[in-house]
Each structure stands twice: as structure tokens, then as C-alpha cells.
Design an enzyme around this catalytic site. Structure first.
Site: not given
Ligand code: ADP
Ligand code: AMP
Length: 214
Positions: A160, A127, A88, A171, A13
Site C-alpha cells: 500500500r 504487508r 481513531r 502514521r 487489528k
Molecule cells: P492493522 O489492521 O492493525 O493495520 P494488519 O492486520 O493488516 O494490521 O497486520 C499488519 C501486517 O502484519 C500484515 O502484513 C499482517 O499479515 C501482519 N501480522 C498481523 N498480525 C501478526 C502477528 N501476530 N505476527 C506477525 N505478523 C502479523
Molecule cells: P487502515 O486501513 O485502518 O490502516 O487505515 C488507512 C488510512 O485510512 C489511515 O491512515 C487514515 O488515513 C484513514 N482512516 C481509516 N480509518 C480512519 C478513521 N477512523 N479516522 C480517520 N481516518 C481513518
């Protein structure tokens, strides 16, 4: 253009939202980034949010909704915004719908980045995040130029705390229980679009641009 990014943790995302924000010149609003900035700055909100985040749980709606409503009311959101990690839960989605309805507006797209659970654990364990500027990388799919150093700002990149495998499982189960129902919520609002998030990042982005328009 007002866009919501849906999808499991690690689906991509944030990766896609950043590119959408750059192309369509709208702000990228990530609740996760906002909470992490608060944790880094030692605020009261950060202290409370950390307790939930470290356990892979959601931060309570009452700490989350007002924050987003205040953010989207700012001037830079007039032309639209891309929400990443919000809503969420169904109550968060309802709060967003109600706040927009009051000002005669609605969301335009909810884009579900679809990635099966079996791919997620790999994504998350690889990541690396820069806690200074919020950039994210992947050790295999999107590595930094120098190992452990953010390309964008030169600070250290880290795994992280909530990306450790035991927290990722929690999660994912929270996602299936509380967030996945939003797919049907936005299907009913006729704004749901799905993309295959297992494709390489640039192909996922092309698929999104095909939905949003050039
Ligand atoms: P989210 O915001 O949904 O938690 P991220 O955008 O941070 O996810 O992506 C999670 C991990 O996967 C990151 O390390 C990112 O670089 C990697 N990633 C994202 N999109 C892809 C893809 N299409 N193919 C492979 N790896 C990806
Ligand atoms: P993210 O960076 O989107 O993966 O979010 C990391 C963590 O932040 C999640 O696992 C939740 O604990 C908290 N968080 C982020 N967005 C929300 C939301 N909209 N509602 C509740 N918790 C959230």
C-alpha cells in the site's frame, strides 16, 4: 457482541477482526477498507480521503463518523459488529458512544492489540494487500501461495502507498497523538482488554477468544 479493535497501524487489528467476524458471525467494519473501496471506485469521498491517507494523516472526523453510524444502523449489525480502525480520535469515540446511548446500547469490548513501535515498521513494509477483496498478507509471517497473487480472489497483491517507511513514521506519530488516548477512554468505560500482539497470529486470536468466550 459489539467490539472495537484498538492498536497502532500494523498491530494486527484487521487480521484479528476478520477471524473474530468469522467465528462470532458478525460483520467486520473497517473504515480503511471503506475508504480504499471509495478510492478504487473514484467517488467524491474517495478523492477527499486519498489526500489525507497518502500523507499518513487521518481523514477528518466529519467525513468518517456519519459513514460508520450509517453502517452500524444496518440490519446485519443487529447481533453486533467488530470495528477495525474506528474510532481513531476522541471525538469519533464520543460520536459512537452518543449514537449507541441514544438507542440504549453500548460497546461490549475494546481490545487493544499491543505491539511496540520497533516491530511496526517491519510489519508494514512486509504487508501486502489485495486492493480487490481487501485480504492482507505478510511476505514472511503470512505469505500468499503464489508470490504477488491473492489466495482469495486471484488478483494482484501490492505494498500500500501508505505502508512505505516514510509514511509509516507519520502514521505512528499520528497514532500516539490522536488514537492512543482512546486506551484510557475505554479503560474508564471498563471495557478495555489488552492482548500481546507480538505473539504469532493464531496465539493472539486464542487470547482474544479467551476474553470474548467460546
Ligand atoms: P492493522 O489492521 O492493525 O493495520 P494488519 O492486520 O493488516 O494490521 O497486520 C499488519 C501486517 O502484519 C500484515 O502484513 C499482517 O499479515 C501482519 N501480522 C498481523 N498480525 C501478526 C502477528 N501476530 N505476527 C506477525 N505478523 C502479523
Ligand atoms: P487502515 O486501513 O485502518 O490502516 O487505515 C488507512 C488510512 O485510512 C489511515 O491512515 C487514515 O488515513 C484513514 N482512516 C481509516 N480509518 C480512519 C478513521 N477512523 N479516522 C480517520 N481516518 C481513518
Amino acid at each position: 457482541m459489539k467490539i472495537i479493535m484498538l492498536g497502532a497501524p500494523g498491530a494486527g487489528k484487521g487480521t484479528q477482526a476478520k477471524q473474530i467476524a468469522a467465528k462470532y458471525e458478525i460483520p467486520h467494519i473497517s473504515t480503511g477498507d471503506i475508504f480504499r473501496a471509495n478510492i478504487k471506485n473514484g467517488t467524491e469521498l474517495g478523492k477527499k480521503a486519498k489526500e489525507y491517507m497518502d500523507q499518513g494523516m487521518l481523514v477528518p472526523d466529519e467525513l468518517t463518523c456519519d459513514l460508520v453510524m450509517d453502517r452500524i444502523a444496518q440490519d446485519d449489525c443487529e447481533r453486533g459488529f467488530v470495528l477495525d480502525g474506528f474510532p481513531r480520535t476522541i471525538p469519533q469515540a464520543e460520536a459512537l458512544t452518543n449514537a449507541l446511548t441514544k438507542i440504549g446500547q453500548s460497546m461490549d469490548y475494546a481490545i487493544d492489540v499491543d505491539v511496540p513501535d520497533e516491530n511496526i515498521v517491519n510489519r508494514m513494509s512486509g504487508r501486502r494487500a489485495c486492493l480487490n477483496c481487501g485480504a492482507t498478507y505478510h511476505i514472511v509471517f503470512n505469505p500468499t501461495k503464489a508470490e504477488g497473487v491473492c489466495d482469495a480472489c486471484g488478483n494482484e497483491t501490492v505494498l500500500r502507498d501508505d505502508d512505505k517507511p516514510e509514511t509509516v513514521q507519520k502514521r505512528l506519530s499520528v497514532y500516539h497523538d490522536q488514537t492512543q488516548p482512546l486506551i484510557d477512554y475505554y479503560k474508564e468505560q471498563n471495557i478495555l482488554k489488552s492482548v500481546d500482539g507480538t505473539k504469532p497470529m493464531d496465539e493472539v486470536f486464542s487470547d482474544i477468544v479467551a476474553i470474548l468466550g467460546e
